[in-house]
Design an enzyme around this catalytic site. Structure first.
Site, PDB file in Angstrom:
ATOM      1  N   ASP A  93      86.646  93.524  58.726  1.00 39.28           N
ATOM      2  CA  ASP A  93      85.872  92.191  59.358  1.00 39.28           C
ATOM      3  C   ASP A  93      86.224  92.324  60.801  1.00 39.28           C
ATOM      4  O   ASP A  93      87.038  92.928  61.478  1.00 39.28           O
ATOM      5  CB  ASP A  93      87.655  91.074  58.697  1.00 39.28           C
ATOM      6  CG  ASP A  93      86.833  89.716  58.969  1.00 39.28           C
ATOM      7  OD1 ASP A  93      87.970  88.664  59.419  1.00 39.28           O
ATOM      8  OD2 ASP A  93      86.065  89.238  59.695  1.00 39.28           O
ATOM      9  N   THR A 128      62.966  95.695  62.970  1.00 40.23           N
ATOM     10  CA  THR A 128      63.299  95.897  61.672  1.00 40.23           C
ATOM     11  C   THR A 128      62.340  96.142  60.178  1.00 40.23           C
ATOM     12  O   THR A 128      61.673  94.415  60.873  1.00 40.23           O
ATOM     13  CB  THR A 128      64.583  95.356  61.194  1.00 40.23           C
ATOM     14  OG1 THR A 128      64.398  94.006  60.948  1.00 40.23           O
ATOM     15  CG2 THR A 128      65.534  95.655  62.111  1.00 40.23           C
ATOM     16  N   LYS A 129      62.519  96.811  58.994  1.00 39.67           N
ATOM     17  CA  LYS A 129      61.159  96.619  58.330  1.00 39.67           C
ATOM     18  C   LYS A 129      61.059  94.947  58.059  1.00 39.67           C
ATOM     19  O   LYS A 129      60.634  94.706  57.933  1.00 39.67           O
ATOM     20  CB  LYS A 129      60.978  97.583  57.456  1.00 39.67           C
ATOM     21  CG  LYS A 129      61.065  98.564  57.482  1.00 39.67           C
ATOM     22  CD  LYS A 129      61.578 100.015  56.892  1.00 39.67           C
ATOM     23  CE  LYS A 129      60.673 101.383  57.002  1.00 39.67           C
ATOM     24  NZ  LYS A 129      61.287 102.632  56.038  1.00 39.67           N
ATOM     25  N   PHE A 130      62.408  94.327  57.835  1.00 37.41           N
ATOM     26  CA  PHE A 130      62.977  93.189  57.065  1.00 37.41           C
ATOM     27  C   PHE A 130      62.048  92.238  58.588  1.00 37.41           C
ATOM     28  O   PHE A 130      61.706  91.285  57.838  1.00 37.41           O
ATOM     29  CB  PHE A 130      64.064  92.909  57.355  1.00 37.41           C
ATOM     30  CG  PHE A 130      64.825  91.427  57.168  1.00 37.41           C
ATOM     31  CD1 PHE A 130      64.594  90.959  56.333  1.00 37.41           C
ATOM     32  CD2 PHE A 130      64.888  90.989  58.654  1.00 37.41           C
ATOM     33  CE1 PHE A 130      64.368  89.563  55.537  1.00 37.41           C
ATOM     34  CE2 PHE A 130      65.560  89.512  58.320  1.00 37.41           C
ATOM     35  CZ  PHE A 130      65.123  89.080  56.985  1.00 37.41           C
ATOM     36  N   ASP A 187      66.952  84.494  62.112  1.00 38.42           N
ATOM     37  CA  ASP A 187      65.024  84.180  61.311  1.00 38.42           C
ATOM     38  C   ASP A 187      64.825  82.941  60.894  1.00 38.42           C
ATOM     39  O   ASP A 187      64.117  82.274  59.939  1.00 38.42           O
ATOM     40  CB  ASP A 187      64.687  85.340  61.104  1.00 38.42           C
ATOM     41  CG  ASP A 187      65.124  85.633  59.484  1.00 38.42           C
ATOM     42  OD1 ASP A 187      65.905  85.127  59.653  1.00 38.42           O
ATOM     43  OD2 ASP A 187      64.660  85.818  57.983  1.00 38.42           O
ATOM     44  N   ASP A 242      74.480  85.708  58.099  1.00 37.34           N
ATOM     45  CA  ASP A 242      73.769  85.042  57.137  1.00 37.34           C
ATOM     46  C   ASP A 242      74.107  83.575  57.505  1.00 37.34           C
ATOM     47  O   ASP A 242      75.282  83.230  58.696  1.00 37.34           O
ATOM     48  CB  ASP A 242      75.232  85.302  56.197  1.00 37.34           C
ATOM     49  CG  ASP A 242      74.861  84.623  54.770  1.00 37.34           C
ATOM     50  OD1 ASP A 242      74.311  83.535  55.429  1.00 37.34           O
ATOM     51  OD2 ASP A 242      75.593  85.107  53.399  1.00 37.34           O
ATOM     52  N   GLU A 300      78.114  96.363  67.875  1.00 32.76           N
ATOM     53  CA  GLU A 300      77.328  95.248  67.467  1.00 32.76           C
ATOM     54  C   GLU A 300      77.891  95.040  65.903  1.00 32.76           C
ATOM     55  O   GLU A 300      78.611  95.769  65.383  1.00 32.76           O
ATOM     56  CB  GLU A 300      75.787  96.067  66.767  1.00 32.76           C
ATOM     57  CG  GLU A 300      74.981  95.757  65.508  1.00 32.76           C
ATOM     58  CD  GLU A 300      73.768  95.593  65.541  1.00 32.76           C
ATOM     59  OE1 GLU A 300      73.085  95.034  64.230  1.00 32.76           O
ATOM     60  OE2 GLU A 300      72.879  96.789  66.403  1.00 32.76           O
ATOM     61  N   GLU A 305      80.450  97.220  60.035  1.00 31.37           N
ATOM     62  CA  GLU A 305      79.645  96.607  58.806  1.00 31.37           C
ATOM     63  C   GLU A 305      81.210  96.465  57.452  1.00 31.37           C
ATOM     64  O   GLU A 305      81.649  97.401  58.129  1.00 31.37           O
ATOM     65  CB  GLU A 305      78.971  97.695  58.687  1.00 31.37           C
ATOM     66  CG  GLU A 305      78.342  97.033  56.826  1.00 31.37           C
ATOM     67  CD  GLU A 305      77.479  95.410  56.672  1.00 31.37           C
ATOM     68  OE1 GLU A 305      77.756  95.219  56.535  1.00 31.37           O
ATOM     69  OE2 GLU A 305      76.624  95.545  57.780  1.00 31.37           O
ATOM     70  N   LYS A 315      72.956  75.761  53.475  1.00 30.84           N
ATOM     71  CA  LYS A 315      73.357  74.750  52.764  1.00 30.84           C
ATOM     72  C   LYS A 315      74.974  74.301  53.716  1.00 30.84           C
ATOM     73  O   LYS A 315      75.895  74.635  54.123  1.00 30.84           O
ATOM     74  CB  LYS A 315      74.435  74.781  51.631  1.00 30.84           C
ATOM     75  CG  LYS A 315      73.614  75.088  50.137  1.00 30.84           C
ATOM     76  CD  LYS A 315      73.835  75.592  49.022  1.00 30.84           C
ATOM     77  CE  LYS A 315      73.359  76.330  48.098  1.00 30.84           C
ATOM     78  NZ  LYS A 315      74.170  76.398  46.907  1.00 30.84           N
TER      79      LYS A 315
END
Length: 239
Positions: A121, A217-219, A180, A144, A69, A94, A148
């Site tokens: 990375d 997830t909670k998010f 999302d 992410d 992951e 991560e 823009k």
């Protein structure tokens, strides 16, 4: 744990080269618990970056279905997956040390021992440390989106990256993405559909329902309450 997430790159004349990164390094402040986990659990579950391939069987002490992951955040869902599937091996990457510390702490609390984590990375890890044809699944959840237009080039899902992932997957291995942000989902679908070596696991050739293998997830639950959508994409390595 070495704190060298961004490795320097140099041209043939020894000059440092600028490389576009798909992440912003937001270190944040470590809590006492996170620092304790890094101090005590990193030697057990942490993997230092190195510029040569690793043997996954040696890393886990066994050969098993292996999931990698990219960008696990605080690690809650990754630990849940490892806990639910003790017969599988999990690797998490991560770049933010507070998240790494939180993931290690949660793994210990849940008694998880089939998880290894890295703080570097992910592109460099894939390029240098992960053997070709060694992974059964690569997961990229809620990266992410770089909203823009002028920043779209920073999105990690680009053709060179998905080709890199393909090389690391076994034949029949799956690249699972979730976002999302609908414009990013459309971008992912366009990029993935343009690489013939992948096959879309969606019967409609678009998105798949959230598989049970990806915990909510909670998010995500908060977003659902606000009416936000989530798009999952799963592509299989065909060749």
């Amino acid at each position: 744990m070495k704190n060298d997430v961004i490795s320097p790159e140099f041209d043939e004349n020894g000059r440092a080269m600028r490389r576009i990164r798909s992440f912003v390094r937001r270190q944040g402040r470590l809590t006492k618990g996170q620092q304790h986990a890094l101090d005590n659990l990193w030697p057990v579950m942490g993997v230092e970056y190195q510029s040569q391939p690793i043997e996954l069987a040696s890393l886990f002490g066994r050969e098993a279905h292996t999931v990698l992951e990219i960008g696990f955040g605080m690690g809650t869902s990754l630990v849940t997956m490892a806990q639910q599937h003790p017969e599988q091996n999990f690797i998490g990457i991560e770049v933010h040390s507070p998240g790494v510390g939180a993931c290690l702490a949660t793994a210990q609390e849940e008694g998880v021992d089939n998880l290894r984590v890295m703080c570097h990375d992910a592109v460099e890890v894939l390029e240098t440390m992960i053997p070709d044809g060694s992974l059964d699944m690569v997961q990229l959840f809620f990266p992410d989106p770089w909203h823009k237009a002028r920043h779209n080039k920073r999105r990690i899902v680009q053709t060179p990256f998905v080709e890199l992932v393909r090389r690391k997957l076994k034949l029949g291995g799956v690249f699972h993405m979730a976002t999302d942000w609908e414009p990013y989902a459309e971008h992912m679908l366009e990029v993935m559909s343009g690489v013939e070596a992948y096959g879309n696991l969606s019967a409609e050739g678009t998105y798949v329902p959230r598989p049970e293998s990806r915990p909510v997830t909670k998010f995500e639950m908060r977003g659902q309450r606000l009416g936000h959508g989530v798009w999952d994409l799963m592509f299989e390595r065909k060749q």
